[in-house]
Motif scaffolding. Structure first.
Motif, PDB file in Angstrom:
ATOM      1  N   GLY A   1      32.375  61.714  60.544  1.00  0.00           N
ATOM      2  CA  GLY A   1      31.326  62.173  61.348  1.00  0.00           C
ATOM      3  C   GLY A   1      31.810  61.728  62.824  1.00  0.00           C
TER       4      GLY A   1
ATOM      5  N   HIS B   1      31.471  67.559  62.434  1.00  0.00           N
ATOM      6  CA  HIS B   1      30.033  67.440  61.735  1.00  0.00           C
ATOM      7  C   HIS B   1      30.238  66.548  60.377  1.00  0.00           C
TER       8      HIS B   1
ATOM      9  N   ARG C   1      33.347  71.548  69.306  1.00  0.00           N
ATOM     10  CA  ARG C   1      32.077  70.911  68.404  1.00  0.00           C
ATOM     11  C   ARG C   1      30.796  71.164  69.130  1.00  0.00           C
TER      12      ARG C   1
ATOM     13  N   GLY D   1      23.166  70.968  65.520  1.00  0.00           N
ATOM     14  CA  GLY D   1      22.615  69.247  64.999  1.00  0.00           C
ATOM     15  C   GLY D   1      22.240  69.182  63.676  1.00  0.00           C
TER      16      GLY D   1
ATOM     17  N   ASP E   1      24.309  66.460  61.989  1.00  0.00           N
ATOM     18  CA  ASP E   1      24.664  65.309  63.042  1.00  0.00           C
ATOM     19  C   ASP E   1      23.875  64.219  62.791  1.00  0.00           C
TER      20      ASP E   1
END
Length: 502
Positions: free
Chosen positions: A100, A104, A397, A404, A407
């Motif tokens: 991460g 992602h 990104r 999201g 994430d």
């Protein structure tokens, strides 16, 4: 006809998209142009609306996200090959990273990975793998979700605590083997497994997206750190291929693939691979093409790929091999034998003479028949032939269509939490209720203690007799007389709250 221009020898060489799901191989020594060929193929698929997944082992494929720099040399090569609309442009790219950090987070759950692949990651022997099978079965029987490494550790601890009972039901479990598994789990967590296992888990449709212009998204997995743990790298790839194979519907031979999968440093996928797992890979490679997925291996030598799988790779790009050692000479011979012969070429000689950007190319033509091998100049990519900077990758990104979604991790109730609740016996959802229950338990305990004292006085315990027993024995001595009976009835009746008369 939907085709990709690969390069030009005596004539242009094209890849027919209808046969792109018949898999392929890009091979050659270091510095001969394998990466450039991979990038050229990837962006060609993207322009045709085909999503792509690539493992970026060295970090130099990230240039796909950036437009290349115009140069006279590239324009000359494009003109020589016959590319009429050549211009520099960026590609739609989504960045992924198991940790991460560089993209992602890419996660799966312990249950989805399954005991077979997990045993490979943990480097377990047959006995230990059998115990891991029992752990998974026990979790299923008790309705416990295995999502992350905390859940796996909790199940291993449960098996350790109840080892005799579990052994009696599922099979013998030794304490030594169980401890070895626990140590391996600890090592996996140290190598980054804690980030890989959890939720939200990857949804396959997010790897098979197109942008608003109809171009296929190129999914780029940052594997420059992942490659330091080869077992995790190879097991992740096997898991992802298995997921695609098991979940995608049959489509037969589509006009173009639904997804193209590029595996860099392919030899790591097969090193130390047990026969059962190798057979599984072979089965996937044979059948996954009918799901519309093409798999392309990228490695230095053709024999890095086992023969059972090498025979299924219909599209070949072979860059130069240098025959400096007996190993290299064997690889040259293997590569030469895998091509359909061309009377105009002595492949075993030409393969050592190829320059950078040149390759021996053979693609599947009509009816899936491979063409004769051609010595060709490879078409240059339109993106940057070099890595993107960290600032550029951060911007890529930030503009990701995934947003999201992945994430932020989710930690829902699973085996770890449920087993902890069992051990403590306390519900954690309502602290006020818990405190109230504790107070009520205290009052109940006090009443029980008072009742216990009175009961002990009347009925006694193991060490001394109670009042009832003493009186009954005394009454028994006089039971023959009417007076004794009356006395007994009077005393017992008063103690029990009943009338002594009937």
């Amino acid at each position: 006809m939907n085709t990709l221009l690969i390069g030009k020898g005596e004539q242009q060489v094209h890849l027919n998209l209808k046969y792109a799901n018949r898999h392929g191989l890009i091979a050659g020594a270091t510095g001969t142009g394998k990466t450039v060929s991979l990038m050229s193929l990837a962006e060609g698929f993207s322009r045709q609306g085909v999503p792509v997944f690539i493992t970026d082992v060295k970090g130099d494929i990230s240039g796909l996200a950036m437009a290349g720099t115009p140069s006279e040399k590239l324009l000359q090569r494009a003109a020589q090959i016959g590319i009429e609309d050549y211009h520099n442009e960026a590609n739609p790219v989504v960045l992924w990273d198991l940790a991460g950090v560089q993209g992602h987070p890419l996660r799966t759950t312990i249950s989805e990975m399954g005991p077979t692949l997990l045993s490979r990651i943990l480097e377990l022997n047959d006995t230990q793998s059998g115990i891991l099978d029992i752990v998974f079965q026990l979790a299923d029987d008790q309705g416990l979700l295995l999502l992350d490494l905390d859940d796996l550790r909790a199940m291993l601890a449960l098996v350790a605590e109840e080892r005799k009972d579990v052994s009696a039901k599922y099979g013998l479990i030794s304490a030594q083997s169980l401890a070895a598994i626990q140590r391996s789990v600890l090592g996996l967590e140290r190598d980054g497994g804690k980030d890989f296992f959890g939720e939200p888990a990857l949804q396959l449709e997010d790897l098979m997206r197109t942008n608003l212009q109809g171009r296929g998204i190129i999914n780029l997995l940052a594997a420059n750190k992942l490659i330091l743990t080869p077992r995790l790298y190879s097991s992740f790839l096997l898991w992802l291929l298995s997921e695609l194979f098991e979940n995608l519907p049959e489509v037969g031979d589509p006009e173009k693939p639904k997804l193209v999968f590029f595996i860099d440093e392919a030899h790591l996928l097969f090193e130390g691979c047990p026969p059962s797992l190798l057979k599984r890979v072979e089965q996937i490679m044979r059948l996954i093409r009918s799901k519309g997925v093409g798999v392309y291996f990228c490695s230095q030598f053709p024999d890095d790929v086992p023969g059972e799988i090498l025979g299924q790779l219909g599209n070949r790009i072979q860059h130069a091999l240098r025959a400096y050692t007996p190993r290299d000479q064997k690889a040259v011979k293997t590569a030469a034998e895998t091509f359909v012969p061309n009377p105009k070429l002595v492949v075993s000689e030409v393969i050592s003479q190829l320059g950078v950007g040149e390759a021996l190319v053979s693609m599947l033509a009509d009816k899936g028949v491979p063409t004769m091998v051609e010595r060709a100049l490879i078409a240059p990519p339109r993106c940057r032939m070099g890595p993107a900077t960290s600032e550029e990758l951060h911007q890529v990104r930030a503009q990701s269509p995934i947003g999201g979604k992945y994430d932020h991790s989710i930690n829902r109730e699973s085996a770890y939490e449920l087993l902890n609740q069992r051990r403590t016996g306390v519900a954690t959802s309502n602290p006020t209720s818990t405190a109230s229950n504790t107070a009520n338990d205290g009052q109940t305990g006090q009443k029980a203690e008072e009742q216990g004292w009175f009961s002990e006085l009347i009925f006694g315990n193991k060490r001394r007799q109670g009042l009832a027993e003493t009186l009954s024995k005394q009454a028994a001595r006089t039971v023959g007389s009417q007076l004794g009976k009356q006395i007994l009835r009077g005393i017992l009746g008063g103690m029990l709250g009943k009338s002594s008369r009937r």
